[in-house]
Design an enzyme around this catalytic site. Structure first.
Site, mmCIF file in Angstrom:
data_model
loop_
_atom_site.group_PDB
_atom_site.id
_atom_site.type_symbol
_atom_site.label_atom_id
_atom_site.label_comp_id
_atom_site.label_asym_id
_atom_site.label_seq_id
_atom_site.Cartn_x
_atom_site.Cartn_y
_atom_site.Cartn_z
ATOM 1 N N GLU A 83 0.795 -1.372 -0.009
ATOM 2 C CA GLU A 83 0.136 -0.055 -0.022
ATOM 3 C C GLU A 83 0.894 1.335 -0.149
ATOM 4 O O GLU A 83 0.384 2.222 -0.747
ATOM 5 C CB GLU A 83 -0.839 0.009 1.378
ATOM 6 N N PHE A 126 2.242 2.243 -3.362
ATOM 7 C CA PHE A 126 1.145 2.139 -4.576
ATOM 8 C C PHE A 126 0.170 3.250 -4.241
ATOM 9 O O PHE A 126 -0.693 3.559 -3.433
ATOM 10 C CB PHE A 126 0.730 0.883 -4.544
ATOM 11 N N ASP A 174 31.345 -13.581 -15.466
ATOM 12 C CA ASP A 174 30.422 -12.737 -14.638
ATOM 13 C C ASP A 174 30.906 -11.338 -14.519
ATOM 14 O O ASP A 174 31.538 -10.781 -15.642
ATOM 15 C CB ASP A 174 30.637 -13.254 -12.958
ATOM 16 N N ASP A 175 30.762 -10.433 -13.504
ATOM 17 C CA ASP A 175 30.785 -9.019 -13.506
ATOM 18 C C ASP A 175 32.219 -8.478 -13.770
ATOM 19 O O ASP A 175 33.267 -9.285 -13.342
ATOM 20 C CB ASP A 175 30.557 -8.605 -12.034
ATOM 21 N N TRP A 216 21.081 -12.240 -15.411
ATOM 22 C CA TRP A 216 20.474 -11.112 -15.195
ATOM 23 C C TRP A 216 20.660 -10.542 -13.689
ATOM 24 O O TRP A 216 19.487 -11.198 -12.988
ATOM 25 C CB TRP A 216 19.206 -10.875 -15.710
ATOM 26 N N MET A 226 20.597 -7.794 -10.081
ATOM 27 C CA MET A 226 20.004 -6.589 -9.729
ATOM 28 C C MET A 226 20.386 -6.573 -8.354
ATOM 29 O O MET A 226 19.862 -7.309 -7.380
ATOM 30 C CB MET A 226 18.316 -7.003 -9.640
ATOM 31 N N ASN A 227 21.463 -5.730 -7.992
ATOM 32 C CA ASN A 227 22.031 -5.750 -6.872
ATOM 33 C C ASN A 227 22.026 -4.669 -5.848
ATOM 34 O O ASN A 227 22.737 -4.070 -5.053
ATOM 35 C CB ASN A 227 23.476 -5.780 -7.093
ATOM 36 N N CYS A 266 18.903 -13.209 -10.804
ATOM 37 C CA CYS A 266 19.943 -13.145 -10.003
ATOM 38 C C CYS A 266 19.570 -11.515 -9.189
ATOM 39 O O CYS A 266 19.134 -10.671 -9.942
ATOM 40 C CB CYS A 266 21.332 -13.143 -10.002
ATOM 41 N N ASP A 280 11.287 -15.082 -7.209
ATOM 42 C CA ASP A 280 9.668 -15.463 -6.929
ATOM 43 C C ASP A 280 9.082 -15.762 -8.222
ATOM 44 O O ASP A 280 9.774 -15.979 -9.263
ATOM 45 C CB ASP A 280 9.292 -13.967 -6.826
ATOM 46 N N GLU A 322 41.226 -33.667 -7.199
ATOM 47 C CA GLU A 322 40.158 -32.923 -6.999
ATOM 48 C C GLU A 322 39.376 -32.790 -8.518
ATOM 49 O O GLU A 322 38.373 -33.033 -8.657
ATOM 50 C CB GLU A 322 40.400 -31.562 -6.305
#
Ligand code: GLA
Length: 736
Positions: A275, A278, A364-365, A475, A477-478, A524, A532, A612
């Site tokens: 709420e 929004f 990666d980054d 993808w 989002m940090n 990510c 989600d 290993e």
């Protein structure tokens, strides 16, 4: 037929559940029942005596035993004597905000419609119908359309809500929920999934008390702190027994969940948009769609509830064609090098990975702009050829020449102040006029509520993917979002930004995943900060947590498994001592835990010894063999790792032929018995052979008596056992 309409009675059925609603004599849509099938109209339960201080609607006349405050409502409005938490709140131009929703009709749709610009469940065979029930405010032409689609086999009901403004004035939507569920049973526990960065989806179970239990995210993403999913369970409900309801949102932005117990000991569950972040202006003639929610009921415990959600996600939510395809085992250079790499180092890691049989190399980054630390260059997506020692296309080609695929990390939604993009387009950043924007990981957030920004990002990343033979995208989002203000939106529409931002993310994800269907996307957000149902619609897998410690991962993956299928859980073997916790655990244990997911490695393979490397080669082979069972089988939580000191789980193939049991013991004590674990989901009369031995056991023995785990010494030691079903009946081969 999964949807039955008998006059004013609406019944939705799935394989094992019944959901009923009825329009009463005042045109109010009552919720009658959600639970096991009863074979009848449940309205006989919907009678109330007069309750003091429960006011009556104007049109009930002198009748004093009818109050909205008591009755189970299908979509609760506020301001007309229901004092409980409302599902919707709309501000009218006259300054009032009451709604008086009455039944206005229904429509039966042969197949479930999509929801514009939002993720939504689907049925590829077009066999799942939808019921649309329309409610209308008694005064204004404001319509609320409620959509229901029962997925029969999965025992899931998909719900969504659309608000339509047919008035000639501008409305302000202050609260819109996707789901409202009134349950007569007040004696329920709430199970929810809280956490923090690197420790996501921990499990808490509490009795629902009087008042309102609420959790939410105001962070612009669904967050590490609370997952948009909840379970209501009877107090005695366990993994295998008892009734429970599960609900989750297919949404990745700010959301809220409210569980309210009223004075009559009834429970209301509300899930929808948060709420305080929004406020939506709805013009005359416009509609607003709330995100979809999935609802499921099980009377056979939490395990069945999870199976229903897993099947639902795999069959009807994750739209990527990768959902049932073998997925590559990857090596990611992040924990191997962080920002400190060059092309030569990357190719050395790729060489070592190739020798181990690994399929995919992920850069990666740190490959773009001047990105040598997390302080700069986000937004400058030009390849740093000097650092790589070659163009990105050449690196990709070199990896492909090793018969491996090439993947790339991106973080489209963010920008560093130290970047050309920020200099060129400061107006593309979320920034409240007159205030200095807060930083997190040194970065600012791009305004994905602005279609121009989304268009620019699409062009940028589509070109990178197309030009460099990219097979996989991570993808990221940090940061959590703050400073909600968009210079693109007029001031009276700033309250729309949090949701518009998500619509922009979905638009970008939709375009990229549609235009590059053969690229595997992994989501990510600093690990599992946006794990989600909304993101899983676009991305078939999601990096579960930045915490790669095997011990912690058993707990994080346990919590994640209540709603989300194992095939969506990104999990990797990393180095020891673990970079997040400093813990040592064997390579075998790390692999055992990472195999309960998409599997890969995130460490410097070039510094490992031959033993290993040999072990990794074997692990890769084993996982490739097991992946179909792990991805498509039924998952069982055999212990509670928060209580039992032992994490054990299993996978049983849908056809029952194969079983995989994996376990990690946290701490070994001297002079104790072997741990005994009771398996589940087997055929009692079936005969199962322990792979690599002649030992056979009946399903009944394994489920009732259990299986002994001979876990090796050492903290966090692990064991993997495979069983094959060899016949339907016990024979003289039976062990013991
Ligand atoms: C986040 C991700 C990590 C890694 C880094 C790179 O923290 O979760 O896996 O990609 O960003 O900056």
């Amino acid at each position: 037929m999964a949807i039955l309409i008998d006059g004013t009675l609406f019944s939705l059925t799935t394989k094992d559940s019944l959901y009923q609603m009825q329009v009463d004599e005042y045109g109010v849509l009552n919720h009658l029942w959600y639970g096991p099938k009863t074979g009848m109209d449940m309205s006989y339960l919907n009678q109330y005596p007069e309750i003091s201080f429960s006011g009556n609607l104007a049109d009930t006349g002198v009748k004093r035993d009818y109050s909205l405050n008591d009755r189970p409502l299908e979509y609760a409005e506020g301001g007309m004597t229901d004092y409980r938490t409302p599902a919707v709140r709309i501000l009218h131009p006259d300054g009032s905000s009451a709604l008086d929703l009455r039944y206005a009709g229904y429509e039966l749709l042969q197949s479930k419609p999509e929801i514009d610009h939002l993720p939504a469940s689907f049925d590829r065979s077009q066999q799942t119908p939808a019921l649309k029930i329309t409610l209308k405010d008694a005064l204004y032409p404001i319509f609320v359309h409620l959509f229901y689609s029962p997925f029969e086999q999965e025992n899931v009901i998909a719900r969504s809500v659309c608000i339509e403004n047919r008035s000639d004035h501008l409305l302000t939507l202050d609260k819109v929920s996707s789901l409202c569920l009134d349950l007569p049973d007040g004696n329920l526990d709430v199970i929810h999934f809280h956490g923090r960065h690197a420790m996501e989806r921990l499990v808490e179970r509490l009795p629902v008390g009087f008042g309102t239990f609420r959790f939410e995210s105001r962070r612009g993403n669904s967050s590490h702190q609370h997952n948009p999913a909840v379970i209501l369970a009877q107090p005695h409900t366990t993994e295998t027994h008892g009734a429970c309801y599960g609900a989750c949102l297919l949404y990745s932005g700010c959301y809220q969940v409210e569980v309210q117990k009223d004075q009559l000991e009834q429970i209301r569950l509300i899930m929808g948009l948060e709420e305080s972040t929004f406020r939506w202006k709805l013009n005359p003639g416009q509609v607003f769609n709330a995100p979809e929610a999935l609802l499921s009921y099980s009377n056979k415990g939490l395990e069945m509830l999870s199976h229903q959600f897993h099947d639902m996600f795999r069959e009807h939510v994750i739209r990527s064609s990768f959902v049932h395809r073998p997925r590559p085992i990857l090596i990611n250079n992040w924990e191997a090098t962080y920002f400190d790499f060059n092309g030569k180092k990357l190719l050395e890691i790729a060489d070592a990975a190739q020798e181990c049989g690994i399929d995919l190399f992920v850069l990666d980054d740190g490959w773009f702009g001047n990105r040598n630390s997390d302080t700069e260059s986000l937004g400058d997506w030009q390849v740093n050829e000097e650092k790589l020692g070659m163009p990105l296309a050449n690196l990709s080609k070199a990896i492909h020449e090793k018969q491996m695929q090439f993947g790339l990390w991106i973080e489209p939604e963010m920008v560093s102040e130290e970047s050309q993009l920020f200099k060129d387009h400061p107006e593309w950043v979320l920034w409240i006029p007159g205030r200095y924007p807060s930083r997190s990981r040194h970065q600012l957030v791009l305004d994905l509520g602005n279609p121009e920004v989304v268009g620019y990002l699409y062009q940028t990343f589509a070109k990178i993917i197309a030009d460099n033979q990219i097979d996989y995208i991570k993808w990221d989002m940090n940061r959590s979002i703050s400073d909600f203000y968009s210079s693109y939106l007029p001031k009276q529409r700033q309250g729309e930004l949090a949701h518009r931002y998500m619509l922009g993310v979905y638009e970008l994800a939709d375009r990229l995943t549609s235009d590059f269907p053969n690229v595997l996307f992994e989501g990510c957000a600093g690990g599992g900060g946006r794990f989600d149902g909304g993101m899983l619609y676009y991305f078939p897998q999601y990096w579960c947590s930045d915490n790669t410690d095997a011990h912690c991962r058993t707990q994080i993956q346990y919590g994640t498994s209540f709603f989300y299928p194992i095939s969506a859980v990104g999990s990797h073997v990393s180095a020891v001592p673990n970079h997040q916790t400093g813990r040592m655990s064997s390579l075998e244990t790390r692999a055992t835990v990472a195999m309960a997911g998409t599997f890969g490695y995130e460490l410097d393979l070039t510094v490992l010894g031959p033993e290993e490397c040999e072990q990794i080669q074997k692990q890769v082979k084993v996982y490739k063999d097991l992946q179909p069972l792990i991805f498509d089988g039924d998952y069982y939580r055999l212990t509670d790792p928060f209580q039992d000191g032992l994490a054990a789980w299993s996978f049983v193939a849908k056809d029952g032929s194969q079983v995989l049991v994996q376990s990690v013991i946290y701490e070994q004590k001297p002079n104790t018995r072997y741990s005994r674990i009771q398996l589940r989901g087997l055929d009692s009369n079936g005969l199962y052979r322990k792979d690599g031995t002649d030992a056979c056991y009946t399903g009944a023995a394994l489920m009732e008596g259990g299986m002994l785990l001979n876990l090796p010494h050492g903290t966090d030691s692990s064991q993997t056992i495979r069983l094959s079903k060899v016949g339907p009946h016990p024979s003289e081969n039976i062990q013991g």
